[in-house]
Design an enzyme around this catalytic site. Sequence first.
Site, mmCIF file in Angstrom:
data_model
loop_
_atom_site.group_PDB
_atom_site.id
_atom_site.type_symbol
_atom_site.label_atom_id
_atom_site.label_comp_id
_atom_site.label_asym_id
_atom_site.label_seq_id
_atom_site.Cartn_x
_atom_site.Cartn_y
_atom_site.Cartn_z
ATOM 1 N N ARG A 86 -7.018 11.355 -6.118
ATOM 2 C CA ARG A 86 -8.183 10.493 -5.966
ATOM 3 C C ARG A 86 -9.463 11.272 -5.641
ATOM 4 O O ARG A 86 -10.559 10.748 -5.778
ATOM 5 C CB ARG A 86 -7.928 9.477 -4.842
ATOM 6 C CG ARG A 86 -7.158 8.236 -5.246
ATOM 7 C CD ARG A 86 -8.041 7.086 -5.676
ATOM 8 N NE ARG A 86 -8.999 6.697 -4.638
ATOM 9 C CZ ARG A 86 -10.284 6.963 -4.683
ATOM 10 N NH1 ARG A 86 -10.790 7.605 -5.699
ATOM 11 N NH2 ARG A 86 -11.085 6.562 -3.717
ATOM 12 N N ASP A 88 -6.880 -3.059 -7.158
ATOM 13 C CA ASP A 88 -7.539 -3.619 -5.984
ATOM 14 C C ASP A 88 -7.768 -5.108 -6.216
ATOM 15 O O ASP A 88 -7.969 -5.524 -7.357
ATOM 16 C CB ASP A 88 -8.883 -2.917 -5.751
ATOM 17 C CG ASP A 88 -9.419 -3.218 -4.355
ATOM 18 O OD1 ASP A 88 -10.182 -4.207 -4.214
ATOM 19 O OD2 ASP A 88 -9.067 -2.507 -3.409
ATOM 20 N N ARG A 94 -3.393 6.546 0.817
ATOM 21 C CA ARG A 94 -3.962 7.801 1.318
ATOM 22 C C ARG A 94 -3.052 8.561 2.272
ATOM 23 O O ARG A 94 -3.319 9.703 2.612
ATOM 24 C CB ARG A 94 -5.300 7.517 2.018
ATOM 25 C CG ARG A 94 -6.434 7.239 1.036
ATOM 26 C CD ARG A 94 -7.697 6.822 1.767
ATOM 27 N NE ARG A 94 -7.552 5.496 2.362
ATOM 28 C CZ ARG A 94 -8.466 4.930 3.159
ATOM 29 N NH1 ARG A 94 -9.564 5.581 3.487
ATOM 30 N NH2 ARG A 94 -8.267 3.726 3.661
ATOM 31 N N ARG A 149 0.819 -1.214 0.000
ATOM 32 C CA ARG A 149 0.000 0.000 0.000
ATOM 33 C C ARG A 149 0.856 1.269 0.000
ATOM 34 O O ARG A 149 0.526 2.249 0.644
ATOM 35 C CB ARG A 149 -0.975 -0.005 1.179
ATOM 36 C CG ARG A 149 -2.422 0.246 0.684
ATOM 37 C CD ARG A 149 -3.476 0.195 1.777
ATOM 38 N NE ARG A 149 -3.722 -1.166 2.205
ATOM 39 C CZ ARG A 149 -4.032 -1.510 3.452
ATOM 40 N NH1 ARG A 149 -4.113 -0.615 4.402
ATOM 41 N NH2 ARG A 149 -4.268 -2.754 3.749
#
Length: 367
Positions: free
Chosen positions: A50, A86, A41, A37
């Site tokens: 995003r 994903d 974020r 990851r």
Amino acid sequence: TCSLLRSPKGFPKLKNDTFLRAARGEETEYTPVWCMRQAGRYLPEFRETRASQDFFATCQNPKSCCELTLQPLRRFPLDAAIIFSDILVVPQALGMEVVMVPGKGPTFTEPLKEVEDLLKLRQKVDVTAELGYVFQAITLTRHSLEGKVPLIGFSGAPWTLMSYMIEGGGSTTMAKAKSWLYRHPEASHRLLRLLADVIIDYLVGQVAAGAQALQLFESHAGHLGPELFQDFALPYIRDIAQAVKSKLKEEALPLVPMIIFAKDAHYALHDLAHAGYEVVGLDWTIRPQEARAQIGKDVTLQGNLDPCALYAPKEKIGELVKKMLEGFGTQRYIANLGHGLYPDMNPEHVGAFVEAVHAHSRHINKH
């Protein structure tokens, strides 16, 4: 840099192959490092890119995926990129609808409830038609990386995907999905087989598109005990490695290193070491020396710093990294976290982690 759709030919020459060498068990001058990851974020630029788009719309936009994949590499001297996507694109390819619910995460509008629901799934999936957007993103990103570092492709493993498809989202117990394993073993195997077949084609397609390594995420292994894992997860994990390799050979594609990451599956480390993968990824709940003892010398290990260690002050991160490197040894080893980065982490601490791996491993190698 992420413009122009280019063909999966004539890729730029790779400048830093440390990650691939470690994966194949060759000697490296320092320990390579990347983070699960890493496109996430915790990066303000990720949140900005995003902001305006639906999550799965982003996954289906090759230019956005390329941009998000490259962002962490502009900040940190990571040794590999992993394509932004994903694991739930595979259930989508089977015809299931998944939406990203703010504050809740991915949610299936109609999860599988009864065995008859399996009939609603596509029984034959043309991965290029259904998942071609991932292949385009990989090709585009591989060109845009300009040979800086290798690009990793990935998929969820069958049991982990099955558990989402039945639970309809995240779950603390996986009780609905596990009840299938006990109540409907034949139907469970039918579903797992269908998933494995799609995953095999999907991973081969990623290599054809330009992926230079592949990771299989069995993120929900910890919900299974040794018996259920042996029956419903391991056979498919093995089969995927074997089938992907034989198809890559048949299609004269590069035989890329493969990584299996089965979270919380300590009970299966010995089996995973013999499942046909070059690299076994580890979560943070196992001691490096114990993992090495169970897995042996012929497989590269990847992991396994507790992601929450990145909340510590930078000096402390350095100490923890040094200890981790001493435990694993600097060779046949790829440094990583034991799970993905969390959204509220400080990018500077991620940088401190990456730099500590490089600095300490070089120091250990010299002495």
